[in-house]
Every structure is written in C-alpha cells, then in structure tokens.
Design a protein around this motif. Sequence first.
Motif: not given
Length: 261
Positions: A90, A88, A83, A219, A171
């Motif tokens: 995600k 998060s 990450r 995003n 993910a």
Amino acid sequence: MTELKEKNLSNGVERRQENSSVNSSISDRAIYINTFFQDLSGMIEVREFGESTVKQLWFKNTEDLIEYKPPTDKDIYVGVATRKNKRSGKLNNCEEVQAVWADFDDVDDLEEVKNMIDHAYLPEPAIYVDSGHGFHAYWLLDEPVAAWKVKPILTNISNRTGSDGKVAEPARIMRLPATINNKREPVSCEVVEINDIEPLSLEEWHRITGTEPADRPDNRLKQSNDIKLPTADKPCINSVFKGVEEGQRNWALGRLTKWLQ
C-alpha cells in the motif's frame, strides 16, 4: 511476433530487431528492471496471480529480480515503487520511484497511443511495454523521489491522455515484461520500444502538467475533535494520544494497556 524498436538518439541510429527468442525477452526485462529500479532504496515487490491465488515475492535488489524465473501460467506484476518493508504494497509502505507511467488498456495500436500522448503535449516516453492487451508508457525521472510525490503527475497524465485512471497512483503494480498475460488467450507482455530520452526532474514534470507538488500523506491514526482524551504523566502515552504511524499500533496498544492497569 512483436517487433522491438530501439532508437539511439545520440547517434541518430534506429535499430529494429525481431523479439522472437526467449533470450531477447529476458534481456528486455533486465533493461526494464535496471532502468527503473537500480538506483532505488527499499524492496521490490512482485505478485504472482493464479486463478484463485495471489503470491507476494520480495527482492532486495535488481540482480535478484533479474534472476527470477516467472511462471508462465500466472500473471506477474511488479510494484513500480519500492516498498519500505514486506508488510504491504500500500501507499503508506511505498518508498521510492524513478518514473511516471500510464496504462492504455485495450488499445491495439502503438501509434494510436503515441498520438494520444502527443496530443496531450507530453514528452516522449522512455519505454513502451506491450502488456498483451494494451500498452504501458513509462517516463524516467532524473533521480529517485518519494513515491507519494508523483501522485498529481500520474493523475494529470491519465486525465490528459484518457489512459486508465485506476493506474494513476504510486502504489500501482504493473505487468513485468517477458512474462505471459493469461487474462484471455495467453499472450506475451514485452518491451516494444526503448527511447534514449533525457530524464526529466519532478519540477519539470510539475511545469509540464501544471500541477502543484503533492502534500505528504499523514498515515497516523486521527483522533476525533469531539473526543477529549486524558492527559498522562508519561510523555510516550501523550504521544500515542496524538496518533501513531501504521506499524506502531501493537506497540501503542501495549503501552496504553500497561498505563491503564
């Protein structure tokens, strides 16, 4: 008792050992962690699932994760992709990955999994993990890649083999070896086979699976084509109108508020 089967293909020796001790299980977990995370940038996410709670843990490197002592009364998962930060787990916060994988849920026989992979004309996996109620197969990539790039390959592997389609996304969190699966009766999650396989490149995987490279995910917040936004005299405000990355929304809101006053 689970039998660990390791093939050293470089010298033709096949070693079998009984994976019966805590020390050997921890060693297998260290092999798993070093194999898939050692060369990656970003943070490693672990989640501890209790009966009604979920706790996220973050590790900066493989050494810290190897020292981690998982509780036996919780189900322990790790994000296969690192990450970018602690915000998060995600996809839009995923950094890098060095493997592709498949989850064969509720399959009791490893040989059945191997047959499914073989009949799908896929290479032999580098590592098999007995999840406690099925098997996870991992194929090592020759170098770290952006996590979003493996999505079409994961989907193709799932479609070819009939493995769990929900796991075919970058993910995804998977059970960490040398932990306990408490889903039903508590059983061990263990590495059961390690194969000395030459890692493949992302390009080779696209050739094998007949997939096209993934499109980079966008995003940013999208603006509707039906809405005409004003033009500002400040470049930073105009850039906000075009959309901002997740994580910059509070900053953008502050800028807009000040501009509108």
